[in-house]
Design a protein around this motif. Structure first.
Motif, PDB file in Angstrom:
ATOM      1  N   ARG A 205      -6.487  -4.291   2.510  1.00  0.00           N
ATOM      2  CA  ARG A 205      -5.506  -4.253   1.252  1.00  0.00           C
ATOM      3  C   ARG A 205      -5.512  -2.976   0.954  1.00  0.00           C
ATOM      4  O   ARG A 205      -4.246  -2.177   1.349  1.00  0.00           O
ATOM      5  CB  ARG A 205      -5.788  -5.427   0.695  1.00  0.00           C
ATOM      6  CG  ARG A 205      -4.758  -5.752  -0.334  1.00  0.00           C
ATOM      7  CD  ARG A 205      -5.365  -6.516  -2.060  1.00  0.00           C
ATOM      8  NE  ARG A 205      -5.714  -5.872  -3.215  1.00  0.00           N
ATOM      9  CZ  ARG A 205      -5.891  -7.225  -3.829  1.00  0.00           C
ATOM     10  NH1 ARG A 205      -5.529  -8.540  -3.834  1.00  0.00           N
ATOM     11  NH2 ARG A 205      -6.929  -5.939  -4.543  1.00  0.00           N
ATOM     12  N   GLU A 206      -5.339  -2.555  -0.047  1.00  0.00           N
ATOM     13  CA  GLU A 206      -5.843  -0.706  -0.644  1.00  0.00           C
ATOM     14  C   GLU A 206      -5.350   0.173   0.365  1.00  0.00           C
ATOM     15  O   GLU A 206      -4.721   1.135   0.186  1.00  0.00           O
ATOM     16  CB  GLU A 206      -6.590  -0.680  -1.581  1.00  0.00           C
ATOM     17  CG  GLU A 206      -6.568  -1.796  -3.217  1.00  0.00           C
ATOM     18  CD  GLU A 206      -6.877  -2.600  -2.938  1.00  0.00           C
ATOM     19  OE1 GLU A 206      -7.428  -2.645  -1.809  1.00  0.00           O
ATOM     20  OE2 GLU A 206      -7.340  -3.429  -4.084  1.00  0.00           O
ATOM     21  N   GLN A 207      -6.158   0.186   1.160  1.00  0.00           N
ATOM     22  CA  GLN A 207      -5.607   1.504   2.418  1.00  0.00           C
ATOM     23  C   GLN A 207      -5.216   0.715   3.723  1.00  0.00           C
ATOM     24  O   GLN A 207      -5.919   1.552   4.558  1.00  0.00           O
ATOM     25  CB  GLN A 207      -7.909   1.982   3.001  1.00  0.00           C
ATOM     26  CG  GLN A 207      -8.603   2.653   1.350  1.00  0.00           C
ATOM     27  CD  GLN A 207      -9.374   3.474   1.478  1.00  0.00           C
ATOM     28  OE1 GLN A 207      -9.545   4.281   2.468  1.00  0.00           O
ATOM     29  NE2 GLN A 207      -9.630   3.513   0.112  1.00  0.00           N
TER      30      GLN A 207
ATOM     31  N   ARG B 238       1.132   0.986  -4.662  1.00  0.00           N
ATOM     32  CA  ARG B 238       2.374   0.529  -3.548  1.00  0.00           C
ATOM     33  C   ARG B 238       2.957   1.382  -2.861  1.00  0.00           C
ATOM     34  O   ARG B 238       3.409   1.825  -2.491  1.00  0.00           O
ATOM     35  CB  ARG B 238       2.987  -0.305  -3.644  1.00  0.00           C
ATOM     36  CG  ARG B 238       2.748  -1.860  -4.602  1.00  0.00           C
ATOM     37  CD  ARG B 238       1.581  -2.352  -3.328  1.00  0.00           C
ATOM     38  NE  ARG B 238       2.094  -3.694  -3.615  1.00  0.00           N
ATOM     39  CZ  ARG B 238       0.447  -4.615  -5.149  1.00  0.00           C
ATOM     40  NH1 ARG B 238      -0.408  -3.291  -5.459  1.00  0.00           N
ATOM     41  NH2 ARG B 238       0.800  -5.525  -5.397  1.00  0.00           N
ATOM     42  N   LEU B 239       1.702   3.191  -2.732  1.00  0.00           N
ATOM     43  CA  LEU B 239       2.631   4.434  -2.436  1.00  0.00           C
ATOM     44  C   LEU B 239       2.119   4.458  -1.301  1.00  0.00           C
ATOM     45  O   LEU B 239       1.027   3.863  -0.282  1.00  0.00           O
ATOM     46  CB  LEU B 239       2.236   5.153  -2.892  1.00  0.00           C
ATOM     47  CG  LEU B 239       1.766   5.876  -4.457  1.00  0.00           C
ATOM     48  CD1 LEU B 239       1.003   6.455  -5.352  1.00  0.00           C
ATOM     49  CD2 LEU B 239       2.782   5.995  -4.508  1.00  0.00           C
ATOM     50  N   LYS B 240       3.043   4.658  -0.008  1.00  0.00           N
ATOM     51  CA  LYS B 240       3.617   4.642   1.063  1.00  0.00           C
ATOM     52  C   LYS B 240       3.205   6.124   1.920  1.00  0.00           C
ATOM     53  O   LYS B 240       3.388   7.345   1.295  1.00  0.00           O
ATOM     54  CB  LYS B 240       5.107   3.941   1.934  1.00  0.00           C
ATOM     55  CG  LYS B 240       5.340   2.984   1.619  1.00  0.00           C
ATOM     56  CD  LYS B 240       4.190   1.541   1.539  1.00  0.00           C
ATOM     57  CE  LYS B 240       5.000   0.543   1.337  1.00  0.00           C
ATOM     58  NZ  LYS B 240       4.452  -0.685   0.752  1.00  0.00           N
ATOM     59  N   TYR B 241       1.757   6.016   3.202  1.00  0.00           N
ATOM     60  CA  TYR B 241       1.616   6.870   3.820  1.00  0.00           C
ATOM     61  C   TYR B 241       1.852   6.256   5.054  1.00  0.00           C
ATOM     62  O   TYR B 241       1.562   5.231   5.517  1.00  0.00           O
ATOM     63  CB  TYR B 241       0.427   7.585   3.221  1.00  0.00           C
ATOM     64  CG  TYR B 241      -0.703   7.102   3.383  1.00  0.00           C
ATOM     65  CD1 TYR B 241      -1.903   6.803   3.999  1.00  0.00           C
ATOM     66  CD2 TYR B 241      -0.789   6.932   1.509  1.00  0.00           C
ATOM     67  CE1 TYR B 241      -3.062   6.620   3.630  1.00  0.00           C
ATOM     68  CE2 TYR B 241      -2.197   5.861   1.417  1.00  0.00           C
ATOM     69  CZ  TYR B 241      -3.003   5.954   2.160  1.00  0.00           C
ATOM     70  OH  TYR B 241      -4.631   5.140   2.255  1.00  0.00           O
TER      71      TYR B 241
ATOM     72  N   TRP C 288      -1.121  -2.197   1.491  1.00  0.00           N
ATOM     73  CA  TRP C 288      -0.511  -1.973   0.673  1.00  0.00           C
ATOM     74  C   TRP C 288       0.343  -0.324   0.950  1.00  0.00           C
ATOM     75  O   TRP C 288       1.087  -0.494  -0.153  1.00  0.00           O
ATOM     76  CB  TRP C 288      -1.710  -1.930  -1.084  1.00  0.00           C
ATOM     77  CG  TRP C 288      -1.137  -3.847  -1.642  1.00  0.00           C
ATOM     78  CD1 TRP C 288      -0.508  -4.425  -1.179  1.00  0.00           C
ATOM     79  CD2 TRP C 288      -2.596  -3.750  -2.361  1.00  0.00           C
ATOM     80  NE1 TRP C 288      -0.968  -5.792  -1.744  1.00  0.00           N
ATOM     81  CE2 TRP C 288      -2.038  -5.030  -2.363  1.00  0.00           C
ATOM     82  CE3 TRP C 288      -2.982  -2.821  -3.393  1.00  0.00           C
ATOM     83  CZ2 TRP C 288      -2.280  -6.029  -3.815  1.00  0.00           C
ATOM     84  CZ3 TRP C 288      -3.843  -3.660  -3.869  1.00  0.00           C
ATOM     85  CH2 TRP C 288      -3.741  -5.161  -4.697  1.00  0.00           C
ATOM     86  N   VAL C 289      -0.602   0.338   2.140  1.00  0.00           N
ATOM     87  CA  VAL C 289       0.095   1.460   2.013  1.00  0.00           C
ATOM     88  C   VAL C 289       1.426   1.690   3.582  1.00  0.00           C
ATOM     89  O   VAL C 289       1.847   2.766   3.592  1.00  0.00           O
ATOM     90  CB  VAL C 289      -1.228   2.905   2.200  1.00  0.00           C
ATOM     91  CG1 VAL C 289      -1.007   2.657   0.692  1.00  0.00           C
ATOM     92  CG2 VAL C 289      -1.469   2.332   2.768  1.00  0.00           C
ATOM     93  N   HIS C 290       1.148   0.857   3.957  1.00  0.00           N
ATOM     94  CA  HIS C 290       1.639   0.590   5.609  1.00  0.00           C
ATOM     95  C   HIS C 290       2.543   0.225   5.175  1.00  0.00           C
ATOM     96  O   HIS C 290       2.321  -1.068   5.126  1.00  0.00           O
ATOM     97  CB  HIS C 290       0.778   1.000   6.712  1.00  0.00           C
ATOM     98  CG  HIS C 290      -0.265   1.892   6.377  1.00  0.00           C
ATOM     99  ND1 HIS C 290      -0.073   3.213   6.297  1.00  0.00           N
ATOM    100  CD2 HIS C 290      -1.566   1.567   6.428  1.00  0.00           C
ATOM    101  CE1 HIS C 290      -1.329   3.727   6.014  1.00  0.00           C
ATOM    102  NE2 HIS C 290      -2.042   2.526   6.358  1.00  0.00           N
TER     103      HIS C 290
ATOM    104  N   GLY D 237      -2.815   2.372  -3.208  1.00  0.00           N
ATOM    105  CA  GLY D 237      -3.265   1.608  -2.536  1.00  0.00           C
ATOM    106  C   GLY D 237      -2.191  -0.177  -3.778  1.00  0.00           C
ATOM    107  O   GLY D 237      -1.798  -0.368  -3.695  1.00  0.00           O
ATOM    108  N   THR D 238      -2.835   0.679  -4.690  1.00  0.00           N
ATOM    109  CA  THR D 238      -2.538  -0.348  -5.418  1.00  0.00           C
ATOM    110  C   THR D 238      -1.349  -0.340  -6.497  1.00  0.00           C
ATOM    111  O   THR D 238      -0.451  -0.815  -6.646  1.00  0.00           O
ATOM    112  CB  THR D 238      -3.892  -0.179  -7.168  1.00  0.00           C
ATOM    113  OG1 THR D 238      -4.654  -0.278  -6.431  1.00  0.00           O
ATOM    114  CG2 THR D 238      -3.326  -1.268  -8.041  1.00  0.00           C
TER     115      THR D 238
END
Lengths: 123, 291, 162, 662
Positions: free
Chosen positions: D110-112, C29-32, D115-117, C26-27
């Motif tokens: 946020r982190e999970q 900003r890697l997308k999945y 920020w990742v979607h 998350g930190t």
């Protein structure tokens, strides 16, 4: 792993990339006077996939006395690597290192010397 | 004690005195060597290529004959004298013990003989003596070789390589078994640093110069430790060292003999040494009375 | 496979490594895919086979992430306990006709955000390939074991510590 | 900002508030926080929900406080960043407002999530699920208080080398009693043997002996030499330690160091302090500055006090103060201890294991510590190294690096200090013997430390050492010369050189007996045999057992600087505990339902902390030892053990929430 190193591994089961080029094999080798290249240099060549490793006389001068193998700090069987380099050449079609018919004083030599030479230099 | 015995080619041709002196000593020590029937060449130098098991076949054929003979006389111990034979047989036997796939391959290939079950133990004669006990050996000595300084030469094949585990008969860097033998027959071992260095091996065939260079150093080292004689366990080392002696002045030479010859001499049985050599040794130990 | 199929994946993440690795993703900003929802556990050694099976019964795949073997487990050896359990569970799933690939065990350290994101993407794709999982579906070849699974898992619970 | 209140019938008496954070745009761009609020209000336990820009800010916290008071919340959720950031912050808010801190949980959106979607709708769906799952957890959370236990305000330091000395002094100076246990007859360790120390070339004795003296005279330190740890029981703050103190046979209180006993003693043996290069008597003092400052009798060497055989030292005209006491007995000492620092140090690897270098055969092939003694002004050569075989000053010396280090047959690791001390040896020797030829065989020069590279450069420039890159394969003696088979891998030349003496920079290995001690204290040993720290980066001085700290070369090979730094770090960690009145321990521990427990002992075998014991055939968790990993919970075949606030029921209901069943 490069192709040459791969081939060496196939034949000898030794990973040349384990070598950190400390030179212990060369330091203990009693045959370096006759070699054009030191054993650790040959391993460095294999690491770099330099086919020159096969053309150096090092592996042919190696007498398989295993001093390098018992002292290698990375646990490599250096003698087996040298044998692998010999084998790669020996297994080439048409390659002949020695001619057994040209041995001098063959009747004086002990059989084991001749057989050993044949084992190491021929297919 | 009855054990299987693998002679190898040199003991039948080049150096019969090695075998004969051993038989003489063994008779005195109560060891019965039973020669393996139809043994064949061991291969002399072990193949280091792990992808090629064909070179093990010679050794295995002899193992099978030994296995069958062993069943008859009730032993699984195979003794060798020649250190090159020892090295090859020991290595191959250990590989077969450790690697079931190699064993299967070999057994499948040799279909004209019974399967080899890797239960034989390959032992060098020096270790057999060690097991008998050097103290016990000492009790049987008739002619203690006091005053004789002996350089114990090991060469490579008894001590190296250390893989598979179990090949060396002693510590590869600081072996002591020949020294212990020398002490037990009353002589004094010379601590000479080149005792484990290579003699040049098969280079005698095409590059005798290499062998001359190596053996000169070994002989020189033994000489500077004032050795009267070099003791060798290996026919090829012996040949190479003798070849080295021939290139030296007489004053620089150190005679090379097999360890069993000195053992036989001290046990008071026929040593198969040359008369000149035997007299030289007896003179050295102040034992003219034995002559 | 059905293009529109959006798999549901439940991730059990140990609080010291797997969860922190996910945070790092998350930190960075890697997308999945958002198909993965996580549940924090104190240690991968806390995860029980019955919990994994329960999660699987409600989803299409279960991801488990703990500290790297051998030495990184915050609680000394929980990761090994987890490894043993998951290995056994996969064998069990295979026996009862469920594809063991629906369960994935990964060692992901607190710094391995990149690895977490990669695993999340890979695993989602793998589950997409496998298709939806109907734990209760009568016809599904993948499951007949629900009825006696609890009993058998108990047996395994005893054995895995031998 | 919007605040909505639900008016529905609720099956649970829990009243939960939910606070959804925008985190500026960090969350709000991807997650529709309004929708989260709307959806979460449909949960039967949720009586209040709102969203806000920054819930962690002061106004944000006030919102929570206000809602707790007004809505009489029994718990709340903050849907925001990772719990590792602000869980503590919000639990403090709970505590301030009269709620138990464990009635606060964080939903990580946020982190999970944000920020990742990228798909806003799906990210919002996920946020709702994560928040609901947190609600499910919090309504089942028990109200827990940290477990508080008293402690013994006393430290035990094991090992009296520089690490143990530094740690003991730091703790004692802070006003706490310390028991310092040393196996040998004096403190000082290896450092006492050194000549000068790199890179500053301070005289080792000059910087060490004042510290040794400080230990001897410190009112807070109880020094036990010739002593070993027998066993350690208990836990953080409450260790019970038994120590075996071996007899010294000389009373340090009475001994006045007159040396008459030494003069009369007929027995000589080789000196351990001089690494076998000199002789000592059976009654002796290892070195003049030893602490305790007293002689002792080596009973293995002593002829005994039978007047027929000897006993001369005990005669009144020899030992006036009657300090010699052959009746001295082994003592068992018991201590109650709060914290422990383990500083058991290192040993040099046995050179006999490296047959090709012949250190056991050849007198002039010596170890690096022997060379230190030869260089030492107080050493057997009185400051100018002489070779052991013929006492001549050597003119050619070879230093061999990496002897037993970076070597699979011996130690695979780098011993860290040999490059630098070998350079120091060369420099000191060159100063004493300016016309000496020095060869230093190395694989790589690893001079990692403040000012170390400068030091190496100085040695290269000033001492003119022949640095040869290449390992030595063999060393032997012939004709009175030490011969070396080496190689220069830069010039690609094999070399055979003759020298007068060879010095082996042997690898550092953990002190003998460390495994035994580690198992007594339940601390881990790493793959190389050293003590294992809890985490190499974040907890480098802690062991896995709370209250036991590590210092010095017992943890890994290190130099004096790093050793002292780590010793002070361990002491400060120890003081952090000793200064507390009570010790807090996490309350999220395992608990046993004795009705269900069958006494099968499986939990005992899986607990890494020895926290479970069988009492009356039922498992019982010693809460202060439990670290809450849950290994026992997942192992228990009867479901008799559960983990507080991470129960099977909680996991099960969270799973339901995560898949949208709730």
């Amino acid at each position: 792993m490069n192709e040459l190193a791969e081939r060496v591994k196939e034949i000898s089961d030794q990973n040349v990339y384990s070598c950190y080029l400390c030179g212990n094999c060369s330091a203990g080798c009693m045959f370096t006077d006759e070699m054009d290249t030191l054993p650790h240099q040959v391993i460095a060549l294999v690491q770099m996939e330099d086919k020159d490793a096969l053309e150096k006389n090092t592996s042919w001068i190696c007498a398989s006395c295993f001093v390098c193998s018992v002292r290698c700090p990375r646990g490599l069987d250096v003698a087996a690597i040298m044998e692998a380099l010999r084998e790669i050449k020996i297994r080439e079609r048409g390659f002949r290192k020695i001619d057994l018919r040209k041995i001098k004083d063959i009747e004086k030599l002990p059989q084991i010397a001749i057989t050993a030479a044949a084992q190491k230099f021929t297919w | 004690m009855e054990v299987l015995y693998y002679p190898g080619c040199s003991l039948k041709n080049t150096y019969p005195e090695f075998e004969k002196s051993t038989y003489a000593a063994c008779e005195k020590l109560g060891i019965n060597l039973v020669e393996i029937p139809e043994w064949n060449c061991c291969g002399v130098v072990p193949s280091l290529a792990t992808d090629n098991v064909m070179r093990h076949l010679g050794a295995v054929r002899s193992f099978i004959n030994a296995q069958e003979k062993g069943k008859e006389i009730g032993t699984n111990v195979v003794v060798t004298l020649c250190s090159m034979c020892y090295n090859v047989l020991k290595r191959v036997n250990l590989i077969l013990k450790e690697q079931a796939d190699v064993l299967k391959n070999v057994n499948d290939f040799i279909d004209d003989q019974p399967d080899y079950v890797p239960e034989l133990e390959i032992v060098h004669f020096l270790n057999l003596l060690k097991n008998v006990g050097f103290d016990k050996l000492k009790e049987r000595i008739v002619i203690p070789l006091r005053g004789l300084k002996v350089a114990p030469y090991y060469g490579c094949a008894l001590l190296r390589p250390d893989r598979p585990k179990g090949v060396p008969i002693d510590d590869p860097e600081n072996p002591t078994v020949i020294e212990n033998l020398i002490r037990s027959i009353g002589a004094e071992p010379a601590e000479f640093p080149f005792k484990t260095e290579c003699c040049g091996n098969y280079h005698i065939v095409f590059e005798p110069g290499i062998v001359e260079m190596r053996t000169k150093k070994i002989i020189g080292s033994a000489r500077s430790e004032k050795a009267d004689v070099i003791l060798s366990p290996c026919p090829l080392c012996t040949y190479n060292l003798q070849h080295g002696n021939e290139t030296l002045d007489r004053s620089e030479q150190v005679p090379v003999i097999f360890f069993t010859q000195l053992l036989a001499l001290s046990l008071g049985v026929k040593s198969h040494l040359s008369t000149e050599m035997e007299n030289q040794i007896l003179k050295k130990i102040g034992g003219e009375k034995f002559v | 496979m059905d293009i529109g199929f959006e798999p549901r994946i439940i991730a059990f993440l140990c609080q010291w490594c797997g969860y922190q690795g996910a945070d790092m993703a998350g930190t960075s900003r890697l997308k999945y895919p958002p198909s993965i929802v996580s549940i924090q556990v104190p240690c991968s050694g806390r995860i029980e086979t019955k919990q994994v099976l329960e999660a699987l019964s409600k989803s299409d795949g279960v991801l488990i992430a703990g500290c790297h073997t051998p030495n990184d487990c915050h609680y000394v050896s929980g990761n090994f306990k987890c490894l043993k359990r998951v290995t056994l569970l996969k064998k069990f799933l295979k026996q009862v006709g469920i594809n063991p690939a629906r369960i994935r065990l990964e060692w992901i350290s607190a710094t391995e955000g990149r690895k977490f994101a990669r695993v999340a993407r890979e695993f989602t794709n793998e589950i997409k390939e496998l298709g939806p999982f109907d734990f209760n579906g009568k016809s599904s070849q993948e499951i007949k074991a629900k009825q006696d699974s609890k009993l058998r898992l108990k047996e395994m619970g005893g054995k895995e510590n031998e | 900002m919007s605040a909505l209140t639900a008016h529905r019938e609720r099956p649970t008496k829990e009243k939960i508030g939910v606070f959804v954070c925008h985190c500026g745009r960090n969350i709000a761009t991807t997650v529709d926080t309004k929708r989260v609020v709307e959806e979460i209000l449909k949960h039967p336990a949720v009586v209040h929900a709102e969203d806000y820009d920054y819930v962690c800010s002061s106004p944000g916290q006030e919102l929570i406080e206000k809602a707790i008071k007004e809505k009489r919340l029994t718990g709340f959720i903050v849907a925001a960043c990772s719990p590792s950031l602000h869980e503590t912050t919000f639990r403090e808010v709970a505590e301030r407002t009269g709620l138990n801190p464990y009635k606060c949980e964080i939903a990580n959106i946020r982190e999970q999530d944000s920020w990742v979607h990228e798909d806003k709708e799906k990210a919002t769906e996920k946020a709702i699920k994560l928040t609901k799952s947190a609600v499910e957890k919090v309504i089942r959370n028990e109200e827990l208080e940290p477990i508080k236990v008293g402690l013994y305000k006393k430290a035990l330091v094991i090992g009296g080398g520089i690490a143990g000395i530094r740690a003991a002094l730091d703790i004692a100076d802070a006003g706490f009693p310390v028991v310092l246990v040393e196996k040998g007859s004096t403190i000082g360790g290896h450092m006492a043997k050194l000549a000068e120390t790199f890179p500053t070339l301070d005289c080792a004795s000059c910087i060490l002996t004042p510290l040794m003296s400080a230990v001897a005279h410190h009112s807070n330190i109880r020094l036990l030499t010739l002593s070993e740890i027998m066993d350690v029981e208990g836990y953080l703050g409450n260790f019970h330690v038994r120590i075996k103190k071996n007899p010294r046979y000389v009373d340090p209180e009475k001994c006045n160091l007159c040396n008459d006993c030494v003069d009369i003693c007929p027995v000589t043996v080789s000196s351990e302090f001089d690494e076998g290069l000199s002789l000592r008597k059976a009654i002796y003092i290892p070195f003049p500055q030893a602490v305790p400052s007293s002689y002792l009798i080596d009973l293995d060497a002593c002829l005994g006090m039978n007047p027929i055989t000897c006993g001369k030292c005990a005669e009144p005209d020899i030992c006036g103060p009657e300090a010699v006491n052959f009746d001295d007995q082994t003592e068992i000492i018991e201590e109650d201890i709060g914290v422990i620092v383990v500083a058991t140090g290192y040993e040099l690897y046995n050179p006999e294991n490296i047959g090709e270098y012949g250190a056991d055969k050849y007198l002039d092939v010596i170890t690096s510590l022997q060379f230190e003694r030869l260089l030492s002004p107080s050493g057997p050569a009185v400051g100018i190294p002489k070779r052991p075989s013929d006492e001549k000053i050597p003119k050619r010396i070879a230093f061999i690096h990496c002897v037993g280090s970076r070597d699979e047959r011996h130690q695979p690791y780098c011993s860290h200090i040999c490059c630098t001390y070998s350079a120091k040896h060369a420099l000191l020797f060159k100063e004493l013997v300016p016309d000496a030829d020095i060869y230093s065989f190395y694989i790589d020069i690893r001079a990692v430390g403040k000012n170390y590279e400068d030091f190496i450069r100085r040695v290269q420039e000033e001492a003119g050492v022949h640095y040869i890159r290449g390992k030595v394969s063999r060393i032997y003696e012939q004709d009175g010369k030490v011969k070396i088979f080496g190689v220069d891998t830069l010039l690609n030349k094999r070399i055979e050189i003759e020298v007068d003496m060879a010095v082996l920079a042997l690898s550092m290995v953990p002190a003998h007996g460390i495994e035994d001690l580690a198992s007594k204290m339940r601390i881990q040993i790493d793959g190389s045999g050293f003590l294992q720290e809890l985490h190499p980066k974040l907890h480098p001085v802690e062991s896995a057992t709370s209250g036991i700290f590590l210092a010095g070369a017992a943890q890994s090979p290190k130099d004096i600087q790093d050793t002292v730094a780590q010793a002070s770090a361990a002491a400060s960690k120890a003081l952090g505990i000793l200064t507390q009145e009570k010790i807090s321990h996490i309350p999220t521990v395992a608990t046993v339902d004795t009705d269900l427990c069958s006494g099968c002992r499986l939990c005992i075998s899986v607990c890494p902390y020895g926290a479970i014991k069988l009492i009356d055939e039922k498992a019982e968790v010693k809460e202060v030892l439990c670290e809450g990993c849950g290994a026992c919970v997942s192992t228990c075949p009867s479901d008799a053990i559960s983990l507080r606030n991470h129960t099977d029921e909680q996991v099960s209901s969270m799973l339901k929430a995560l898949v949208g069943e709730i």
